[in-house]
Scaffold this motif. Sequence first.
Motif, PDB file in Angstrom:
ATOM      1  N   ASP A 256       0.829  -1.212   0.000  1.00  0.00           N
ATOM      2  CA  ASP A 256       0.000   0.000   0.000  1.00  0.00           C
ATOM      3  C   ASP A 256       0.859   1.255   0.000  1.00  0.00           C
ATOM      4  O   ASP A 256       0.579   2.220  -0.725  1.00  0.00           O
ATOM      5  N   ASN A 257       1.915   1.254   0.825  1.00  0.00           N
ATOM      6  CA  ASN A 257       2.792   2.431   0.902  1.00  0.00           C
ATOM      7  C   ASN A 257       3.489   2.687  -0.434  1.00  0.00           C
ATOM      8  O   ASN A 257       3.555   3.822  -0.915  1.00  0.00           O
ATOM      9  N   VAL A 258       4.025   1.626  -1.024  1.00  0.00           N
ATOM     10  CA  VAL A 258       4.750   1.776  -2.283  1.00  0.00           C
ATOM     11  C   VAL A 258       3.814   2.231  -3.399  1.00  0.00           C
ATOM     12  O   VAL A 258       4.152   3.135  -4.181  1.00  0.00           O
ATOM     13  N   VAL A 259       2.634   1.646  -3.460  1.00  0.00           N
ATOM     14  CA  VAL A 259       1.679   2.012  -4.512  1.00  0.00           C
ATOM     15  C   VAL A 259       1.255   3.466  -4.362  1.00  0.00           C
ATOM     16  O   VAL A 259       1.151   4.207  -5.355  1.00  0.00           O
ATOM     17  N   THR A 260       1.005   3.899  -3.137  1.00  0.00           N
ATOM     18  CA  THR A 260       0.620   5.297  -2.899  1.00  0.00           C
ATOM     19  C   THR A 260       1.718   6.252  -3.344  1.00  0.00           C
ATOM     20  O   THR A 260       1.464   7.259  -4.017  1.00  0.00           O
TER      21      THR A 260
ATOM     22  N   GLY B 165       9.145   4.938 -12.623  1.00  0.00           N
ATOM     23  CA  GLY B 165       7.865   5.515 -13.015  1.00  0.00           C
ATOM     24  C   GLY B 165       6.871   4.485 -13.503  1.00  0.00           C
ATOM     25  O   GLY B 165       6.025   4.774 -14.358  1.00  0.00           O
ATOM     26  N   SER B 166       6.944   3.285 -12.963  1.00  0.00           N
ATOM     27  CA  SER B 166       6.052   2.210 -13.401  1.00  0.00           C
ATOM     28  C   SER B 166       4.601   2.465 -12.994  1.00  0.00           C
ATOM     29  O   SER B 166       4.315   3.233 -12.069  1.00  0.00           O
ATOM     30  N   ASN B 167       3.696   1.801 -13.683  1.00  0.00           N
ATOM     31  CA  ASN B 167       2.275   1.915 -13.380  1.00  0.00           C
ATOM     32  C   ASN B 167       2.000   1.337 -11.981  1.00  0.00           C
ATOM     33  O   ASN B 167       2.401   0.216 -11.685  1.00  0.00           O
ATOM     34  N   PRO B 168       1.307   2.082 -11.115  1.00  0.00           N
ATOM     35  CA  PRO B 168       1.031   1.608  -9.747  1.00  0.00           C
ATOM     36  C   PRO B 168       0.345   0.253  -9.704  1.00  0.00           C
ATOM     37  O   PRO B 168       0.615  -0.562  -8.815  1.00  0.00           O
ATOM     38  N   ARG B 169      -0.562  -0.017 -10.639  1.00  0.00           N
ATOM     39  CA  ARG B 169      -1.249  -1.305 -10.638  1.00  0.00           C
ATOM     40  C   ARG B 169      -0.275  -2.439 -10.936  1.00  0.00           C
ATOM     41  O   ARG B 169      -0.366  -3.520 -10.349  1.00  0.00           O
ATOM     42  N   VAL B 170       0.638  -2.190 -11.856  1.00  0.00           N
ATOM     43  CA  VAL B 170       1.643  -3.202 -12.188  1.00  0.00           C
ATOM     44  C   VAL B 170       2.555  -3.430 -10.989  1.00  0.00           C
ATOM     45  O   VAL B 170       2.922  -4.574 -10.672  1.00  0.00           O
ATOM     46  N   ILE B 171       2.911  -2.333 -10.312  1.00  0.00           N
ATOM     47  CA  ILE B 171       3.764  -2.432  -9.125  1.00  0.00           C
ATOM     48  C   ILE B 171       3.079  -3.282  -8.060  1.00  0.00           C
ATOM     49  O   ILE B 171       3.686  -4.169  -7.458  1.00  0.00           O
ATOM     50  N   ALA B 172       1.800  -3.015  -7.811  1.00  0.00           N
ATOM     51  CA  ALA B 172       1.054  -3.761  -6.792  1.00  0.00           C
ATOM     52  C   ALA B 172       1.036  -5.253  -7.105  1.00  0.00           C
ATOM     53  O   ALA B 172       1.270  -6.097  -6.229  1.00  0.00           O
TER      54      ALA B 172
END
Length: 255
Positions: free
Chosen positions: A79-83, A231-238
Amino acid sequence: MDPAPAIGIVLGFVVIITANVLEGGNPANMILLPPMLLVFGTTFFITMAGGTVADMKAAMAGAKKAFTGGVPKGDAIVDNVVTLADKARREGLLALEDSLKNVDDPFLVKGVTLAIDGTDPEEVRDILEAEVQAKKSADKQAAKFFSDAGAYAPTVGIIGTVMGLVHVLENLAQPEELGHLIAAAFLATLWGVASANVIFLPLGNRLKRLSELEVNQMEVTIEGVAAIQAGSNPRVIAAKLKSLLPAGSVAEEAA
């Protein structure tokens, strides 16, 4: 806090005492100061002799951690990383400086701070991975202290039993005393084996497991920081980070 070590150790001794009672024994007879002092005191000091004072202090801190530490929650780091990744993608890395004040993970804060300062991604990874290796080494030494104690304790117990039997031989002229002396002699072996297998070795294994989970989370954090920098997409990161979470964190998350 994960109650596994407290529950396991306490119930382990409960089963031993229950078995003793079922066999017609008196649990109070198992509590005798001299053999307990010999086993626990000697084991502690000879284990300390195999390392340094700093190792001993780290082991004592590790013992506290073994009982009070819990399984890291993987969902929190994700959650922290995605935010942070979402904000960095919209406003740039510099905009994360204020957001870090609300993050209580020092390792993540350090990694993102390095990124904000313009550190090369490879250097950021090298710095963070070096910290992971340092943690592995420190945790390994703390766990080793208890594993070593578990190896020494049974032998110390045998030493106590031999000492007790020598005392028995010194009192052969007093047959009424022999039963008590022989029982006291074998209590040293009992406490040596019991302390090793119910206390010391489980604590060593507990610290190893906690270290594995914490290191895994740190490795997930490194991947998260790298993704934020890229700068990756947050959804991909999650999705990526969740696939890397340790089994304990996945269980926590599912609960």
